[in-house]
Write an enzyme that holds these catalytic residues in place. Structure first.
Site, PDB file in Angstrom:
ATOM      1  N   ARG A 164       0.839  -1.204   0.000  1.00 20.21           N
ATOM      2  CA  ARG A 164       0.000   0.000   0.000  1.00 20.21           C
ATOM      3  C   ARG A 164       0.876   1.257   0.000  1.00 20.21           C
ATOM      4  O   ARG A 164       0.594   2.227   0.707  1.00 20.21           O
ATOM      5  CB  ARG A 164      -0.953   0.015   1.207  1.00 20.21           C
ATOM      6  CG  ARG A 164      -1.867  -1.202   1.290  1.00 20.21           C
ATOM      7  CD  ARG A 164      -2.797  -1.304   0.088  1.00 20.21           C
ATOM      8  NE  ARG A 164      -3.551  -2.550   0.172  1.00 20.21           N
ATOM      9  CZ  ARG A 164      -3.157  -3.700  -0.397  1.00 20.21           C
ATOM     10  NH1 ARG A 164      -2.045  -3.745  -1.101  1.00 20.21           N
ATOM     11  NH2 ARG A 164      -3.889  -4.789  -0.284  1.00 20.21           N
ATOM     12  N   SER A 258     -10.900  -0.471   3.595  1.00 26.14           N
ATOM     13  CA  SER A 258     -10.055  -0.906   4.711  1.00 26.14           C
ATOM     14  C   SER A 258      -9.338   0.299   5.293  1.00 26.14           C
ATOM     15  O   SER A 258      -8.606   0.993   4.593  1.00 26.14           O
ATOM     16  CB  SER A 258      -9.032  -1.942   4.224  1.00 26.14           C
ATOM     17  OG  SER A 258      -9.693  -3.091   3.736  1.00 26.14           O
ATOM     18  N   GLU A 358      -4.666   3.495   6.365  1.00 27.22           N
ATOM     19  CA  GLU A 358      -4.471   3.499   4.911  1.00 27.22           C
ATOM     20  C   GLU A 358      -4.850   4.843   4.287  1.00 27.22           C
ATOM     21  O   GLU A 358      -4.148   5.339   3.411  1.00 27.22           O
ATOM     22  CB  GLU A 358      -5.277   2.378   4.254  1.00 27.22           C
ATOM     23  CG  GLU A 358      -4.631   1.019   4.344  1.00 27.22           C
ATOM     24  CD  GLU A 358      -5.253   0.035   3.370  1.00 27.22           C
ATOM     25  OE1 GLU A 358      -5.817   0.474   2.352  1.00 27.22           O
ATOM     26  OE2 GLU A 358      -5.173  -1.186   3.616  1.00 27.22           O
TER      27      GLU A 358
END
Length: 362
Positions: A164, A258, A358
């Site tokens: 990520r 998420s 995130e």
């Protein structure tokens, strides 16, 4: 170039947080970026690139100039004996792009179905799901240097992809900023955050395709269907079904997907946690580290279904924070971050692990 003032952003972020952009520029062609940079009044201001708004938390009105990416276009850029190279505009919807490649007979992106957001944001986050990351199907991207107005191309190595993560999520050292331009090579340790805008992304889709079924949910669907070798379209459908069953639709319940990254620990750290919590969900990684399921950690701390203000933890998946307000009385970015920090504290106090969010907090 279309410039708008005092623009509501509630419909431009999937959390549904009410905020405004002081100045918003709709970027529908690369020329719009060049025109923006030629406007000395606008070019001197900080800029914020906005795609589908699926990975951001707005904590107030946005003062930097918002570049709303709306560059469209899908095409086969090149075909070789080994692969198809497909190019998509940064403003294209990600899921629709995956669907389109399959309809053309070019498999490879099916495990990444139903991920919200736009194509231009995909390499920034190095999106991934069900055993596949963008870097596994990445060819190159085209971007524009916001300091010089020059276009440039980056390959996978220059994007410095990580979990990520990419070169677009890190700032460059001060000396490079003072230099006024991009160096000839980019790698880990460098940064393009706030310095470039992606206009097109290219995918490398191998003709020697094979299904990626490494995740239990997908293997279970394959067994239930009694299919020995599923097609890419079948995997696409299964991924969509699995995601819809677990994750809330942003059009119905505001969320940013998420919210926390799955943390990685050493095998020794994992064994220590297993000794205390034998049921912890964990996955061995190729580099020898162990990835832990952040959703399991949050659930184990009792957060699933809980609410703080108008921010809540989704009752089907503890990894997702949701908007429990209404359009007229929406959750605020402050409430979301208050809940996120409380979750981080709980997980750290019980497991000694710091969860990393995130989404980009603006």
């Amino acid at each position: 170039m279309l410039v708008e003032k005092n623009v509501p952003l509630q419909s431009c972020n999937t959390f549904g947080i009410a905020a405004r952009a002081h100045t918003l520029v709709r970027v529908r062609t690369p020329q719009d970026v060049y025109d923006l940079l030629a406007d000395h009044r606008l070019a001197r201001q900080p800029m914020f690139v906005l795609g589908g708004g699926s990975n951001i938390v707005l904590t107030g009105d946005v003062k930097p100039v918002v570049l709303k990416m709306e560059i469209m276009g899908l095409r086969l850029l090149e075909e070789t004996a080994q692969a198809w190279v497909v190019e998509a505009g940064a403003g294209e919807n990600w899921h629709d792009t995956v669907d389109w490649t399959l309809s053309q007979g070019w498999p490879g992106l099916e495990n990444l179905a139903l991920i919200p957001g736009t194509v231009g944001a995909a390499p920034v986050q190095n999106i991934g799901a069900y055993g596949v990351e963008l870097q596994d199907r990445f060819h190159s991207l085209v971007a524009i240097d916001l300091a010089t107005g020059r276009p440039f191309t980056l390959d996978a190595a220059q994007c410095a992809f990580g979990y990520r993560d990419s070169v677009f999520k890190h700032s460059a050292p001060l000396a490079e900023h003072e230099g006024g331009g991009l160096p000839g090579h980019w790698g880990r340790g460098m940064g393009l955050a706030g310095r470039a805008v992606i206009t097109h992304v290219r995918f490398l889709l191998p003709k020697a395709w094979r299904p990626e079924l490494g995740y239990l949910d997908l293997e279970r669907r394959r067994a239930e269907a009694g299919v020995a070798r599923p097609t890419a379209r079948q995997i696409f459908d299964w991924v969509c079904e699995i995601r819809r069953a677990k994750l809330p639709d942003p059009a119905v319940i505001g969320n940013a997907g998420s919210f926390f990254k799955n943390p990685t620990v050493t095998p020794e750290q994992c064994q220590d946690i297993i000794a205390r919590d034998p049921k912890i969900v964990h996955y061995p990684m190729a580099d020898g580290s162990i990835k832990l399921a952040a959703g399991w950690l949050i659930d184990a701390c009792g957060w699933k279904g809980k609410t703080v203000g108008k921010a809540g933890v989704y009752d089907r998946q503890a990894l997702v924070l949701v908007n429990r307000g209404t359009r007229e009385d929406s959750v605020t970015g402050g409430e979301v971050m208050t809940l996120a920090k409380a979750i981080q504290t709980s997980v750290y106090e019980r497991f000694g692990i710091r969860l990393e969010p995130e989404p980009v907090v603006v």
